[in-house]
Design a protein around this motif. Structure first.
Motif, mmCIF file in Angstrom:
data_model
loop_
_atom_site.group_PDB
_atom_site.id
_atom_site.type_symbol
_atom_site.label_atom_id
_atom_site.label_comp_id
_atom_site.label_asym_id
_atom_site.label_seq_id
_atom_site.Cartn_x
_atom_site.Cartn_y
_atom_site.Cartn_z
ATOM 1 N N ALA A 139 4.064 13.987 -4.606
ATOM 2 C CA ALA A 139 3.555 13.862 -3.236
ATOM 3 C C ALA A 139 2.058 14.602 -2.984
ATOM 4 O O ALA A 139 1.030 13.533 -2.717
ATOM 5 N N ALA A 140 1.697 15.631 -4.490
ATOM 6 C CA ALA A 140 0.704 16.135 -4.408
ATOM 7 C C ALA A 140 -0.174 13.967 -4.951
ATOM 8 O O ALA A 140 -0.981 14.028 -4.600
ATOM 9 N N ILE A 141 -0.129 14.040 -5.830
ATOM 10 C CA ILE A 141 -0.932 12.594 -6.765
ATOM 11 C C ILE A 141 -0.804 11.543 -5.329
ATOM 12 O O ILE A 141 -2.274 11.506 -5.304
ATOM 13 N N ILE A 142 0.355 11.544 -4.777
ATOM 14 C CA ILE A 142 0.009 10.177 -4.367
ATOM 15 C C ILE A 142 -1.369 10.651 -2.637
ATOM 16 O O ILE A 142 -1.820 9.736 -2.009
ATOM 17 N N PHE A 143 -1.139 11.714 -2.501
ATOM 18 C CA PHE A 143 -1.791 12.154 -1.054
ATOM 19 C C PHE A 143 -3.433 12.305 -1.650
ATOM 20 O O PHE A 143 -4.154 11.864 -0.746
ATOM 21 N N ILE A 144 -3.699 12.850 -3.047
ATOM 22 C CA ILE A 144 -5.348 12.332 -3.146
ATOM 23 C C ILE A 144 -5.068 11.249 -3.637
ATOM 24 O O ILE A 144 -6.836 10.832 -3.405
ATOM 25 N N ILE A 145 -4.402 9.906 -3.923
ATOM 26 C CA ILE A 145 -5.435 8.756 -3.928
ATOM 27 C C ILE A 145 -5.265 8.298 -2.067
ATOM 28 O O ILE A 145 -5.199 8.688 -1.317
ATOM 29 N N PRO A 146 -6.853 7.823 -2.365
ATOM 30 C CA PRO A 146 -7.516 7.126 -1.002
ATOM 31 C C PRO A 146 -6.589 6.514 -0.250
ATOM 32 O O PRO A 146 -5.610 5.357 -0.997
ATOM 33 N N LYS A 147 -6.536 6.518 1.426
ATOM 34 C CA LYS A 147 -5.334 6.064 1.927
ATOM 35 C C LYS A 147 -5.576 4.245 1.783
ATOM 36 O O LYS A 147 -4.325 3.787 1.938
ATOM 37 N N ASN A 148 -6.282 3.867 1.698
ATOM 38 C CA ASN A 148 -6.892 2.249 1.169
ATOM 39 C C ASN A 148 -6.083 1.431 0.463
ATOM 40 O O ASN A 148 -5.998 -0.063 0.059
ATOM 41 N N LYS A 149 -5.731 2.010 -0.879
ATOM 42 C CA LYS A 149 -5.269 2.012 -1.451
ATOM 43 C C LYS A 149 -3.563 2.545 -2.019
ATOM 44 O O LYS A 149 -3.343 1.956 -3.493
ATOM 45 N N VAL A 150 -3.313 3.255 -1.337
ATOM 46 C CA VAL A 150 -1.716 3.197 -1.396
ATOM 47 C C VAL A 150 -1.296 3.364 0.188
ATOM 48 O O VAL A 150 -1.890 3.549 1.514
ATOM 49 N N GLY A 151 -0.055 2.537 0.462
ATOM 50 C CA GLY A 151 0.607 2.224 1.614
ATOM 51 C C GLY A 151 1.119 3.390 2.731
ATOM 52 O O GLY A 151 1.173 4.458 2.318
ATOM 53 N N LYS A 152 1.744 2.957 3.723
ATOM 54 C CA LYS A 152 2.138 3.756 4.499
ATOM 55 C C LYS A 152 2.971 4.663 4.321
ATOM 56 O O LYS A 152 4.278 5.450 4.228
ATOM 57 N N MET A 153 4.005 3.723 3.769
ATOM 58 C CA MET A 153 4.938 3.883 3.068
ATOM 59 C C MET A 153 5.711 5.526 1.851
ATOM 60 O O MET A 153 5.972 5.618 2.135
#
Length: 211
Positions: A20-34
């Motif tokens: 979860a921490a890794i996903i949260f640190i990725i810029p929002k424009n590079k990770v989907g809402k899901m």
């Protein structure tokens, strides 16, 4: 539930929080809402698991699990992850949730790598109804202040590179306000505990004076 089952609980919770921490640190424009929703769910599941574990350890030991360093690290992990999730859900501060989860995972990892022996005995001075609220409130305040320190480091980094975000200052301030409020409440509980145990709210012994 006994403490030996921590060898199963810890890897699961650490995995959930680190992912979860890794996903949260990725810029929002590079990770989907899901992916963000799944990370939020992973965070919540990890908190529920460790909260359930703490409750069962409390029942198993027949005392608050607050006596040893290993037991207090459990509470730090729980509170840090919970604080990160609250700020994520309320203000969508992803990077702060990532920091909080990584700190919580570190405390869990230390417990996993350095297991301790736990027994039911408590010294007479700790056998008080004020023991649990006093220590739990203090641990919560320390978790909030530790989180504020991380935010302050980020603010210093932003100031150095001249891209300071006022939201960082706002977050640091509010974490300090909450931490200070809880640590003050913890001191009040400590004074009430002292009154019950020794007959005085304050006796000017070294521990109280330093606090």
């Amino acid at each position: 539930m006994v403490w030996t089952s921590f060898s199963i609980v810890a890897p699961v919770v650490i995995f959930l929080w680190v992912v979860a921490a890794i996903i949260f640190i990725i810029p929002k424009n590079k990770v989907g809402k899901m992916a963000t929703k799944m990370a939020t769910l992973s965070t919540a599941i990890g908190i529920i698991i460790i909260g359930w574990f703490i409750v069962n350890i409390w029942i198993s030991l027949e005392r608050p699990p607050l006596r040893t360093l290993g037991e207090t690290r459990l509470w730090y992990s729980f509170f840090l992850a919970a604080i990160g999730l609250i700020f994520l859900l309320r203000w969508r501060i992803n990077w702060f949730a990532s920091y909080s989860l990584m700190m919580a995972a570190v405390f869990m990892l230390i417990n996993y790598l350095k297991p301790e022996l736990h027994d039911k005995t408590l010294m007479p001075a700790l056998q008080s109804p004020w023991f649990a609220p006093h220590v739990i409130v203090y641990i919560l305040s320390y978790a909030l202040l530790a989180a504020s320190s991380l935010v302050a480091v980020k603010g210093l980094w932003q100031s150095y590179f001249r891209n300071f975000d006022k939201k960082t200052l706002w977050l640091a301030d509010n974490l300090v306000y909450l931490g200070f409020a809880f640590i003050t409440l913890g001191m009040v509980f400590g004074a009430l505990w002292a009154k019950e145990a020794w007959g005085h709210y304050w006796t000017w012994d070294p521990k109280e004076t330093w606090a």
